[in-house]
Design a protein around this motif. Sequence first.
Motif, mmCIF file in Angstrom:
data_model
loop_
_atom_site.group_PDB
_atom_site.id
_atom_site.type_symbol
_atom_site.label_atom_id
_atom_site.label_comp_id
_atom_site.label_asym_id
_atom_site.label_seq_id
_atom_site.Cartn_x
_atom_site.Cartn_y
_atom_site.Cartn_z
ATOM 1 N N ALA A 94 0.822 -1.386 -0.175
ATOM 2 C CA ALA A 94 -0.101 0.154 -0.045
ATOM 3 C C ALA A 94 0.959 1.199 0.083
ATOM 4 C CB ALA A 94 -0.825 0.185 1.273
ATOM 5 N N HIS A 95 2.233 1.103 0.342
ATOM 6 C CA HIS A 95 2.912 2.474 0.365
ATOM 7 C C HIS A 95 4.214 2.093 -0.390
ATOM 8 C CE1 HIS A 95 0.753 2.594 3.975
ATOM 9 N NE2 HIS A 95 0.750 4.101 3.879
ATOM 10 N N ALA A 96 4.070 1.401 -1.436
ATOM 11 C CA ALA A 96 5.316 1.009 -2.293
ATOM 12 C C ALA A 96 5.571 2.084 -3.396
ATOM 13 C CB ALA A 96 5.160 -0.448 -2.964
ATOM 14 N N SER A 97 6.944 2.321 -3.423
ATOM 15 C CA SER A 97 7.315 3.398 -4.506
ATOM 16 C C SER A 97 7.370 2.579 -5.780
ATOM 17 C CB SER A 97 8.484 3.896 -4.131
ATOM 18 O OG SER A 97 9.601 3.108 -4.012
ATOM 19 N N ARG A 98 7.547 1.235 -5.770
ATOM 20 C CA ARG A 98 7.750 0.497 -6.971
ATOM 21 C C ARG A 98 6.995 -0.937 -6.700
ATOM 22 N NH1 ARG A 98 9.693 2.218 -11.862
ATOM 23 N NH2 ARG A 98 11.701 2.874 -10.943
ATOM 24 N N LEU A 99 6.181 -1.279 -7.741
ATOM 25 C CA LEU A 99 5.678 -2.805 -7.633
ATOM 26 C C LEU A 99 6.411 -3.503 -8.796
ATOM 27 C CD1 LEU A 99 2.020 -2.085 -7.006
ATOM 28 C CD2 LEU A 99 3.659 -2.807 -5.383
ATOM 29 N N VAL A 100 6.971 -4.710 -8.572
ATOM 30 C CA VAL A 100 7.471 -5.389 -9.625
ATOM 31 C C VAL A 100 6.933 -6.823 -9.681
ATOM 32 C CG1 VAL A 100 9.847 -6.547 -10.516
ATOM 33 C CG2 VAL A 100 9.626 -4.324 -9.782
ATOM 34 N N SER A 101 6.416 -7.154 -10.700
ATOM 35 C CA SER A 101 6.008 -8.519 -11.026
ATOM 36 C C SER A 101 6.908 -9.500 -11.573
ATOM 37 C CB SER A 101 4.745 -8.527 -11.813
ATOM 38 O OG SER A 101 3.848 -9.776 -12.122
ATOM 39 N N THR A 102 7.066 -10.655 -11.050
ATOM 40 C CA THR A 102 7.744 -11.653 -11.818
ATOM 41 C C THR A 102 6.950 -12.987 -11.636
ATOM 42 O OG1 THR A 102 8.824 -12.567 -9.736
ATOM 43 C CG2 THR A 102 9.962 -10.578 -10.692
ATOM 44 N N THR A 103 7.549 -14.060 -12.336
ATOM 45 C CA THR A 103 6.687 -15.491 -12.162
ATOM 46 C C THR A 103 6.892 -15.880 -10.714
ATOM 47 O OG1 THR A 103 9.211 -16.582 -12.512
ATOM 48 C CG2 THR A 103 7.910 -16.066 -14.555
ATOM 49 N N SER A 104 7.512 -15.423 -9.924
ATOM 50 C CA SER A 104 7.644 -15.929 -8.608
ATOM 51 C C SER A 104 6.638 -15.109 -7.667
ATOM 52 C CB SER A 104 8.968 -15.949 -7.951
ATOM 53 O OG SER A 104 9.642 -14.643 -7.834
ATOM 54 N N GLY A 105 6.313 -13.944 -7.963
ATOM 55 C CA GLY A 105 5.259 -13.172 -7.211
ATOM 56 C C GLY A 105 5.365 -11.496 -7.443
ATOM 57 N N LEU A 106 4.946 -11.038 -6.394
ATOM 58 C CA LEU A 106 4.947 -9.508 -6.530
ATOM 59 C C LEU A 106 5.906 -8.792 -5.562
ATOM 60 C CD1 LEU A 106 3.510 -7.148 -7.747
ATOM 61 C CD2 LEU A 106 1.916 -7.113 -5.912
ATOM 62 N N TRP A 107 7.027 -8.055 -5.915
ATOM 63 C CA TRP A 107 8.070 -7.689 -5.185
ATOM 64 C C TRP A 107 7.886 -6.258 -4.919
ATOM 65 C CZ3 TRP A 107 12.029 -10.606 -3.079
ATOM 66 C CH2 TRP A 107 12.212 -12.102 -3.824
ATOM 67 N N VAL A 108 8.316 -5.679 -3.575
ATOM 68 C CA VAL A 108 8.463 -4.485 -3.121
ATOM 69 C C VAL A 108 9.574 -4.363 -2.358
ATOM 70 C CG1 VAL A 108 5.772 -4.204 -3.192
ATOM 71 C CG2 VAL A 108 6.738 -4.893 -1.113
ATOM 72 N N ILE A 109 9.947 -2.925 -2.285
ATOM 73 C CA ILE A 109 10.715 -2.721 -1.040
ATOM 74 C C ILE A 109 10.021 -2.201 0.190
ATOM 75 C CG2 ILE A 109 12.736 -0.787 -0.465
ATOM 76 C CD1 ILE A 109 12.798 -0.362 -3.440
ATOM 77 N N GLU A 110 10.603 -2.872 1.305
ATOM 78 C CA GLU A 110 10.152 -2.755 2.689
ATOM 79 C C GLU A 110 10.722 -1.108 2.937
ATOM 80 O OE1 GLU A 110 9.727 -2.622 6.813
ATOM 81 O OE2 GLU A 110 11.919 -2.475 5.865
ATOM 82 N N GLN A 111 9.712 -0.642 3.848
ATOM 83 C CA GLN A 111 9.585 0.779 4.246
ATOM 84 C C GLN A 111 10.886 1.299 4.763
ATOM 85 O OE1 GLN A 111 6.939 1.896 3.168
ATOM 86 N NE2 GLN A 111 6.875 4.063 3.985
ATOM 87 N N SER A 112 11.648 0.445 5.531
ATOM 88 C CA SER A 112 12.901 0.946 6.019
ATOM 89 C C SER A 112 14.058 1.064 4.667
ATOM 90 C CB SER A 112 13.620 -0.083 7.075
ATOM 91 O OG SER A 112 13.631 -1.420 6.577
#
Length: 227
Positions: A94-112
């Motif tokens: 909900a607070h991601a600066s970037r969402l990246v979709s791959t074959t293994s799932g949806l990746w985001v950068i943790e808030q820290s």
Amino acid sequence: MSGPAQRRYRFSTPAQWSACLFDHVDRESFDVQDTIQPIAPYEQTADLYATQGAHAPAVTRAGEVLWHDDAGCLHRLTACDDEPDGYPAPYAIAHASRLVSTTSGLWVIEQSRTSLKRYEEETLSRLNVVDITDARVVDIASNEHDLLFALIERGGIVQAVCVNCVGNIIETVTFEGVVGATAFVFLRRSKRFVVMTGDACPRLYWFAAEGGAADKSIVIGAMHPCF
């Protein structure tokens, strides 16, 4: 006897063309095919999907368009739907600066900005967390398959770590001569990284997949929200 003075520049070598500032030209096609062609235009007729803000758009391998809004909801638009579905998302999404979709799932950068999180695309269940030791995660990108790349800054050095489908870091490459990196992307066809800096004079740097010194760089003449 001298000829008339030329009032134009003539470019014939790759080095000469690389010194140019391109406008509305597909630079990647020039690098790969050695031909100049215009950037493909966007669809002129846009569809409006009203949400409370829209951030971090991403496209899944199934062709679904994802984004999150200011209210903490993830919206999903499929080719079969006239309107997107929206539902509450985990805090990191909900607070991601970037969402990246791959074959293994949806990746985001943790808030820290010290770790990466992977979620199942349909249920949004968290699958795993990848800690990036002694570094700050700047951005993430994919190779459009099962690998994730994370742009990191560690002790003043800019690097990219490659993460496989189960969350193991399998490779680290270093980008030399880059200061103040803010975003990057991996060009699948030409096997190159493009890193953007955000200092007083923003630039784009092209690197080989192995990193090292930049092949070339250009000053950014104008910024658009699509990068």
